[in-house]
Design an enzyme around this catalytic site. Structure first.
Site, PDB file in Angstrom:
ATOM      1  N   CYS A  14      -5.837  22.126  -3.830  1.00  0.00           N
ATOM      2  CA  CYS A  14      -4.766  23.067  -4.056  1.00  0.00           C
ATOM      3  C   CYS A  14      -3.455  22.627  -3.192  1.00  0.00           C
ATOM      4  O   CYS A  14      -3.922  21.675  -2.696  1.00  0.00           O
ATOM      5  CB  CYS A  14      -4.991  24.582  -3.631  1.00  0.00           C
ATOM      6  N   CYS A  17      -4.032  21.974   0.632  1.00  0.00           N
ATOM      7  CA  CYS A  17      -4.955  20.869   0.930  1.00  0.00           C
ATOM      8  C   CYS A  17      -3.701  19.803   0.856  1.00  0.00           C
ATOM      9  O   CYS A  17      -3.983  19.060   1.868  1.00  0.00           O
ATOM     10  CB  CYS A  17      -5.726  20.496  -0.160  1.00  0.00           C
ATOM     11  N   CYS A  84     -22.355 -18.744   8.698  1.00  0.00           N
ATOM     12  CA  CYS A  84     -21.674 -18.446   7.445  1.00  0.00           C
ATOM     13  C   CYS A  84     -21.504 -16.947   7.153  1.00  0.00           C
ATOM     14  O   CYS A  84     -20.347 -16.776   6.557  1.00  0.00           O
ATOM     15  CB  CYS A  84     -22.639 -19.106   6.488  1.00  0.00           C
ATOM     16  N   ASP A 498      28.820   2.423 -19.808  1.00  0.00           N
ATOM     17  CA  ASP A 498      29.491   1.135 -19.579  1.00  0.00           C
ATOM     18  C   ASP A 498      29.569   0.691 -21.155  1.00  0.00           C
ATOM     19  O   ASP A 498      28.826   1.216 -22.205  1.00  0.00           O
ATOM     20  CB  ASP A 498      28.300   0.312 -18.649  1.00  0.00           C
ATOM     21  N   ASP A 696      24.048  -1.946 -18.218  1.00  0.00           N
ATOM     22  CA  ASP A 696      23.087  -2.872 -18.661  1.00  0.00           C
ATOM     23  C   ASP A 696      22.241  -3.356 -17.607  1.00  0.00           C
ATOM     24  O   ASP A 696      21.349  -4.247 -17.798  1.00  0.00           O
ATOM     25  CB  ASP A 696      24.128  -4.117 -19.232  1.00  0.00           C
ATOM     26  N   ASP A 700      25.727  -3.723 -12.867  1.00  0.00           N
ATOM     27  CA  ASP A 700      26.387  -2.468 -12.646  1.00  0.00           C
ATOM     28  C   ASP A 700      25.561  -1.700 -11.486  1.00  0.00           C
ATOM     29  O   ASP A 700      25.561  -0.545 -11.352  1.00  0.00           O
ATOM     30  CB  ASP A 700      26.242  -1.485 -13.960  1.00  0.00           C
TER      31      ASP A 700
END
Length: 818
Positions: A14, A17, A84, A498, A696, A700
């Site tokens: 909820c 929480c 290892c 534009d 574009d 811009d």
């Protein structure tokens, strides 16, 4: 901006929480901000110097939650001794997101516990390889193929609870129905049946309902009660009251030693069932991400050592030559080096028509090759591909909180303590002023208040709608980089567009070729031969037009260019001169008869050129950056949405006004330098306008950043992904209408969710407290309260899921055409 890390969080249910997790994570050293999304069950942490993941895991556990982690077993080759083992474990433990490692020398396997949102299985394998060993068997980190363990476990709990609850309800009904009561008492007395109810109810409460007790205890421990606290207290009250009534009935006032085992069992079962429905619905809200993940190809045919070999797409590197056969999915981004085909890019751009791919054409990973074989060179692999960026962007947008959700979380954080006070007041009021048996009335009303007020629906109202909408947008080619843009875009009143690349196609095209003498095909071929010697964009447009018409272009000789005027050359024994009006005047060619045509072309924002053959005017040529086909329709549709539309361009006012007239835009701001565009946006904002800027996506950026919402008209380029709040992948102006329509629908959905969630609580808490009892004799039972609470959450989720059916305007257009 700092580093952004996403971590899955288990156990949230909820809004309170969410507030508690945000508080716990936000207080960690180095964490600048923490945003938690209930629907995605994820926390997004931003830090300048990295996030201490161990501290994050500990903080979550202290708050009563768990970091979502996965486990993977990796066969490891090359190990021979204990050193290892330690070397591999050390290498893996250094990976951010790995929470535990256990390497077994005898079995030659390593078990790794990791945070899937932080580190991938492929990265774990690579760390083993970097340590000098072999990770045998590549595992694919494909979340769409993992079993839904949480869903299966929840379903099993619902089934067990339901099987045990059903006989409890039958026994409880027997007390109220005379015929059944006589049947039951003929077998054993009431107290014996109460004992049976106790035996059946106990596993329902403490096994199936254990999640409520774990989370509720943690909430109360941190003095931050939430939904689980309400359920825990309500169920415990019903259960313990009933146990006491069974074992020590003389302790209770006369007529109050009743059992409510059926209420406790039914409450747990109904809420678990509601949780299960929520789980299923939440899974559906993230289907868009799953679909995007499924687009990622698993294997690739790669040319290595002059042979085609099949390797995992995870192992591809930039520069690899990849073969894609008809019908196969393109593994990663690249550039075609050989072959010709059509590629279905609809899953990326939303554009339904396949795109023709020739040599030097870009291809995008995840798209489908249709009918020809292609060989291409990989340019972006792994997380750098466009598809990977889109997936990250959609996930980021889904996890981001819009302002309305931040407000909702604050309200949910204080709502539960207020409800507990109301419940306490209800108990006291009924105990003091209620009719006999007052204790029973006080108990029933208090439990009903606690259950009906659970704020699940409040916490789910916004994130589920945002998740579905951003996913649906991605399927349409409308990518939302910020979830808040959905809410903000719905309230905009001004759109600034534009010109070049937005309203127009962004490259010059041959629009008119009027032949005064000779055959059009022959003259255009001669003109293209001459212009083929020039690199000017206008020349490229003429040559491209000749090739598109299938003309054979001859060879030009004795080419002579005159900068600012034109170009001349010899073609098929004729001398051609091509250029502007001043070049024709220099050559002594009279243009008076073409004056009207020249003015008409200029009025249409077209640049007129002339071609003379052997000193005689032969053709009038017009080249322009044409308006996109859908521009007029799109602008008209934006007007019907009540938006003010302005065109902003650096082009001269004559051309700008001509384009504006063609598409139906009244307000024009022309001759604005690129660095002044943001100032013009700011000026409009100072006039109390809420501004969307559409550009574009390349040059811009300042204007896109200044606007309240920036929309980048992308064409599938990675540049467009990095700018703007919204990216239109298909570069179609109708995408603006789709984005605005989707945002408005989403906002209406969120407001409807909130109206239901808050209205439900405001209306039904008094009913649960018993305000109708003195008037109508109606008292809401805890069982009905639990059912109503579950229904409220399911309503919010299903209402949000309706956004999956949102249809973009371009789809309707194409369907109608077919």
């Amino acid at each position: 901006m700092g580093e952004l890390v996403e971590i899955g969080v288990q156990g949230m249910s909820c809004g309170s929480c969410v507030a508690r997790v945000e508080k716990a994570l936000g207080s960690l050293p180095g964490v600048e901000s923490a945003q938690v999304n209930l629907a995605t069950q994820k926390a997004a942490l931003r830090s300048e110097n990295g996030v201490d993941l161990t501290g994050v895991v500990s903080a979550l556990e202290e708050a009563g939650y768990k970091a979502h982690s996965d486990e993977v077993k990796v066969p490891i080759g090359g190990m021979s001794c204990g050193s290892c083992v330690s070397r591999i474990e050390k290498s893996l433990k250094e990976l951010p997101g790995v929470t535990g490692v256990s390497v077994n020398l005898a079995s030659q396997k390593g078990t790794v516990w990791f945070l899937p949102n932080v580190v991938s299985i492929a990265r774990i394998h690579r760390a083993i390889e970097e340590a000098g060993y072999q990770a045998q068997g590549i595992a694919h980190d494909d979340s769409s193929e993992k079993p839904d363990d949480a869903g299966i476990h929840l379903r099993n709990q619902v089934v067990i609870a339901a099987l045990l609850t059903f006989p409890v309800v039958i026994i409880a009904m027997g007390k109220m129905l005379p015929l059944l009561d006589a049947l039951f008492t003929s077998v054993m007395p009431h107290r014996g049946w109460m004992a049976v109810e106790w035996i059946l109810t106990t596993p329902v409460v403490f096994y199936a309902g254990a999640r409520f007790y774990r989370a509720g205890a943690a909430e109360l421990k941190h003095l931050n009660p939430g939904m689980n606290s309400l359920v825990m207290i309500g169920v415990s009250a019903a259960y313990l009251y009933s146990v006491a009534a069974l074992l020590v009935p003389d302790f209770f006032p006369v007529g109050t030693a009743e059992s409510y085992f059926e209420a406790a069992a039914v409450i747990v079962t109904l809420i678990l069932l509601g949780r299960y429905f929520e789980h299923i619905a939440k899974g559906r809200t993230s289907e868009a991400i799953k679909k995007l993940l499924q687009l990622q190809s698993k294997m690739a045919h790669v040319l290595r050592n002059e042979q085609i070999v099949d390797i995992s797409a995870d192992e591809l590197v930039a520069g690899d030559l990849i073969l894609v056969r008809p019908g196969e999915r393109i593994p990663v981004d690249g550039v075609v080096v050989e072959g010709e085909s059509y590629v279905d890019e609809s899953m990326i751009s939303g554009e339904p028509m396949p795109v023709r791919k020739l040599t030097k054409a870009e291809v995008i990973g995840g798209t489908i090759n249709k009918n020809g074989a292609l060989t291409y060179r990989a340019t972006r692999v792994g997380s750098d591909t466009l598809l990977s960026k889109i997936i990250r962007m959609v996930e980021s947008a889904q996890s981001e909180k819009p302002p309305i959700q931040q407000l909702a979380d604050k309200i949910a954080g204080i709502f539960v303590p207020i409800v507990m006070l109301i419940a306490a007041a209800t108990f006291v009021a009924w105990l003091v002023m209620g009719p006999e048996p007052a204790l029973s009335f006080a108990f029933v009303t208090t439990v009903s208040v606690l259950l009906i007020a659970c704020p699940c629906a409040m916490g789910l109202a916004t994130p589920t709608a945002i998740m579905v909408a951003t996913g649906r947008g991605a399927e349409m080619g409308v990518l939302l980089r910020k979830g808040a843009a959905l809410e903000t875009l719905a309230r905009m009143d001004t759109i600034v567009l534009d010109k070049t690349g937005t309203l127009t196609k962004g490259r010059p095209e041959l629009t008119d070729f009027v032949v005064l003498k000779g055959q059009e095909a022959e003259v255009l071929g001669w003109v293209a031969a001459v212009e083929g010697q020039s690199e000017h964009p206008i020349a490229e447009a003429i040559v491209r037009a000749a090739h598109e018409r299938g003309l054979t272009v001859p060879t030009a000789s004795q080419v002579k260019a005159m900068p600012g005027y034109g170009i001349s050359a010899e073609v098929d024994g004729h001398k051609l001169s091509i250029g502007a009006d001043r070049y024709m005047s220099l050559l002594g060619i009279d243009l008076n008869d073409t004056l009207n045509q020249r003015e008409a072309l200029a009025g249409q924002a077209k640049s007129p050129l002339y071609a003379a053959v052997d000193g005689h005017l032969t053709a009038i040529i017009a080249v322009a950056d044409p308006v996109k086909e859908e521009a007029v329709e799109a602008i008209r549709s934006l007007r019907t949405k009540g938006l003010n539309i302005t065109m902003l361009t650096g082009d001269n006012s004559g051309t700008a006004n001509a384009i504006a007239r063609q598409v139906g835009i009244e307000h024009v701001l022309a001759e604005v330098l690129p660095d002044q565009k943001a100032d013009e946006i700011k000026r409009l904002q100072n006039e109390c306008r809420r501004v969307v800027f559409v550009g574009d996506g390349i040059n811009d950026s300042p204007a896109l950043a200044q606007a309240d919402v920036g929309i980048a008209m992308g064409t599938g380029t990675d540049i467009a992904i990095e700018v703007g709040d919204v990216v239109l992948m298909r570069g179609d102006l109708n995408g603006i209408n789709d984005a605005i329509a989707l945002s408005r629908r989403t906002r209406r959905t969120i407001l409807t969710n909130f109206a239901w969630a808050y209205g439900y609580n405001v209306a039904l808490i008094p009913v649960a407290a018993g305000v109708l009892y003195p008037i109508t004799g109606f008292l809401l039972s805890p069982v009905l309260a639990a059912a109503a609470m579950s229904i409220s959450s399911v309503f919010v989720l299903t209402n949000s899921l309706r956004l999956r059916r949102f249809q973009p305007s371009f789809s309707k257009k194409h369907l109608g055409a077919n």
